[in-house]
Structures are given as C-alpha cells and as structure tokens.
Design an enzyme around this catalytic site. Structure first.
Site, PDB file in Angstrom:
ATOM      1  N   GLU A 238       0.803  -1.235   0.000  1.00 47.03           N
ATOM      2  CA  GLU A 238       0.000   0.000   0.000  1.00 47.03           C
ATOM      3  C   GLU A 238       0.826   1.271   0.000  1.00 47.03           C
ATOM      4  OE1 GLU A 238      -3.737   2.010   2.513  1.00 47.03           O
ATOM      5  OE2 GLU A 238      -2.867   0.129   3.190  1.00 47.03           O
ATOM      6  N   LYS A 254      -8.609  -0.996   1.160  1.00 47.09           N
ATOM      7  CA  LYS A 254      -9.602  -1.563   2.080  1.00 47.09           C
ATOM      8  C   LYS A 254     -10.403  -2.570   1.273  1.00 47.09           C
ATOM      9  CE  LYS A 254      -9.261  -0.326   6.247  1.00 47.09           C
ATOM     10  NZ  LYS A 254      -7.907  -0.868   6.202  1.00 47.09           N
TER      11      LYS A 254
END
Length: 435
Positions: A238, A254
């Site tokens: 990420e 997410k």
C-alpha cells in the site's frame, strides 16, 4: 538531476546487465552500513512508480526524535538540507497532531521519527542505474561498484522462533464486540483494529528474513530498513502518499479476498470482492476520509477520486484500492501535507480522531512504526511513502521480534471472519519466522 547549492552530488548513469541479480547484490552490500534503506517495487506495474528499486546508505546527517514537535523538527530539517532524505514516521506521531496518547506496551522501543541524508544513493530502473554520491565521497564510486558486484546472494532465512499472540481469539472477539457497540452508538463508522504477534530473546538474519518475506508476496512497496540495531522488513502493498510537483496522490487499500490456485475460481473471487457491499463500504468510508484530509492542503475544488474500489491482484490476496488526488496549495510545505493526512485513514478509521481514541483503548500494543510510513523526500520537495503493513520489526539489541495485523471493523463486520482475515494477513510473516 540538478545538484542543489547546499549539498552537491555527483551523478553518473551506467547500464546494468542483470538488474534482478544486481538488486540482490545491492541489498547484501547495504548491511555493512549503520543506516540503510532499500525500496523495491518488485516490478509491479502501476501508475506513479518512479523506480524499480532505490538504495540509500550511510548517513551524512540525520534526525531522530520522539513525538513531541516531530513534524516541525522534520520540516526544519527537510528545508535546511534541501537534499534526498530517507526514513520513517511512526503511527504515534498522531500525538503530535492531536490531543492523543500512546500508553500501550512497547517491546521494540524505536524512535517515533527517523530520517537520514545518505552519502550514497542508487536508483535502478530497467537496466539503467543512476549512482548519486555526495561530492565528499564520489571518489569511492568505482571501488563500491566492484564490492557490490562481488556480493554473494544471501541464503534464505532458517530460523524457528516461537511466535506468541498478544490477544487471544476469545479476547479479540470481545474487543470487536466493544468496538461495534461504539459504532452502533454513533461514536465512529469504522475503525482499524490491530493485534500483535511477537517473539522474545530472538535472533534473526535480517536480510535473509526480508528476502524470504518479499519472495512470498512480491509487493510494490517492499522495504529493508536498518537504523543501527533496529530493522524493518516490509512487504507492504500500500502507498500512503506521494507528491509529484503540485499533484498529491493517496491510494488507500480496504477490502481483501484470498487467492485461489484455479484461475476461474480466482477470477470469481475477485469479482465477488468487487461487488461485496461490506468490503466496498469499508473502502468508500476511507476514501471520504482521505478526500477530507487532502482538502486541508489542496487548491480549491482540486480533490478528485481517480479510481474507486479497483480490484488489484497480489501473490496471496486480491485487494480493493482507490486513488484520490489533489493539487497542493502553493503555500503548503511538503511536511505540512503529510502532517494533515497522518496517520493514514486506512489504518485509523472514521471519524479519524474518535477512531484513534477507541483504538488506543482496545489495542494492547503501541503500534510504533507499524501502520506508520516509510519513504523519502527529493531535493525538489517531492516525496513518496508507503504504509507499514505486512511487516516484521526487529530490535537486535533486546532480541524482540514483532509483527502486527489488523482489519477494518464496521457495523456489518462478523467478528469471527475478521479474526480469520487477521490470521490470513499474519500467515506470510509467521511462515518466515517459524520456518
């Protein structure tokens, strides 16, 4: 690369015959230095990637501090050096931006912030290697290249640690129930709850451990970091925040689904993830939070969602990733842009401050560098930082090894499934340490 007035660098570009092998040699060579930061994209093709790999070693200057006034100290350091800076921001810098505390157990004892100005820098892209040394040591380039080319690739990690879990399954389920009570009361919409796995009196080989971890995941934001006897070995997928001139890019993750060895079933899982209401709502809540954070330093009406809930495939999992961008207000400094968005929404929750207070009350470990960020500033005031997840932290001095995992809790969360997701995320780190 234009040298700045404060610290002149010598820059040369050469061709590398076997870049994948050379990356491993660079990594092996780096560990002799007190400070080293190796960043590897693992050739993961996505927007906003500048290099295949970067190595920064050997601090000429550095800054190391606790949470108090940390962002202001970093701003002064960055604006004074006007050079390449590499390092990290720990999660607990939240206490410098808001009226918050971090009183949970800390077995690692890392500084809250650490950055260094490297004497020696390497940027690899394709077969092209740019070597960028401070002028004071540019006569060492040839000798260093010889030493790098003689490096033998280290063997895989062989260690059998006894990994313990800080929060039991029963306690985890109870804590999720408490968190959902906060959600039902309207205190928060979502919060990222994390738990620690650890080993005491442990000895590991940092480079071999990093290599084993990276091989399992091959993520786009892998990191080997060393500050004397403190190590971060990260397989992060990420990005937290990137600045390219006046463009700011945030890419929160997410939404997670496990891979399947059968291609058709794997594709079906990916499609189900794309349409999963709970996973999408988690992502969209964080996108709203990121938009709000970016608006604090953005030119008027410049915050945009470039991509919402795109499904991306990694070696072990599928993830939903969104891309939120803005145009930075010319009056805002690079450090201010980071400060107003830190910690990243994907690791906190919404509303952010309420979520962080509730997290602190329910978690049992000080997060420290976990769910913080690692990356660099350029001499031109640009930057790029990852999110420190899927990472092993090691304090060689006290023999403490730690890794943490978490998941986003919403009103729709099923505690048992969230626990399973945490165990899935812990699998790679556990496998490497208990091999």
């Amino acid at each position: 690369m234009s040298p700045n007035k404060a610290f002149l660098r010598t820059s040369i570009i050469i061709e590398v015959q076997k870049p994948k092998e050379f990356k491993q040699q660079l990594l092996g060579w780096s560990e002799q230095f007190r400070e080293a930061l190796f960043l590897d994209s693992n050739y993961y093709r996505q927007n906003y990637t500048s290099f295949d790999a970067i190595l920064a070693v050997d601090a000429f200057t550095s800054i190391q501090t606790d949470e108090h006034n940390a962002f202001e100290d970093l701003k002064q350091y960055q604006q004074t050096t006007k050079d390449w800076l590499f390092g990290y921001l720990s999660y607990d810098l939240k206490n410098d931006t808001e009226d918050l505390i971090s009183d949970n157990f800390d077995g690692l004892h890392f500084p809250d912030l650490f950055f260094f100005q490297p004497k020696k820098l390497f940027f690899l892209k394709g077969n092209q290697l740019e070597i960028c040394y401070l002028n004071m040591c540019d006569d060492e380039i040839e000798e260093d290249l010889e030493a790098i080319n003689k490096q033998v690739t280290p063997v895989n990690a062989e260690q059998k640690l006894k990994i313990q879990q800080r929060i039991s399954e029963q306690s985890y389920l109870q804590k999720i129930s408490e968190m959902q009570q906060h959600i039902h009361r309207g205190d928060i919409y979502e919060a990222n709850f994390c738990m620690e796995f650890f080993a005491e009196n442990a000895t590991i080989n940092p480079i071999a451990t990093y290599k084993s971890l990276n091989k399992i995941s091959e993520p786009p934001f892998a990191v080997f970091f060393k500050n004397n006897k403190q190590y971060l070995l990260s397989a992060s997928p990420e990005r937290y925040l990137r600045k390219e001139k006046d463009k700011i890019i945030s890419q929160p993750i997410k939404g997670t689904a496990k891979r399947h060895p059968d291609f058709q079933q794997d594709e079906a899982i990916k499609q189900r993830l794309l349409s999963n209401e709970k996973e999408r709502s988690e992502n969209i809540m964080i996108v709203d939070l990121v938009r709000n954070d970016l608006s604090r330093t953005a030119a008027k009406n410049s915050v945009e969602v470039e991509e919402l809930c795109g499904a991306y495939t990694f070696k072990q999992v599928h993830h939903l990733i969104s891309t939120v961008v803005s145009k930075a207000d010319k009056e805002k400094s690079a450090v201010e842009i980071i400060k107003t968005t830190f910690p990243m929404g994907s690791m906190t929750g919404a509303p952010k401050i309420s979520a962080m207070k509730i997290i602190e009350g329910l978690e049992e470990t000080k997060r420290g560098l976990y769910s913080g960020a690692v990356g660099y500033f350029t001499p031109e005031n640009d930057f790029d930082f990852n999110v420190v997840i899927r990472s092993i932290l090691y304090n060689q001095q006290n023999g403490y090894v730690s890794f943490s995992v978490g998941s986003a809790i919403t009103a729709l969360s099923v505690a048992e499934k969230e626990y399973e997701e945490c165990l899935l995320k812990a699998k790679a780190m556990r496998e490497v340490l208990e091999s």
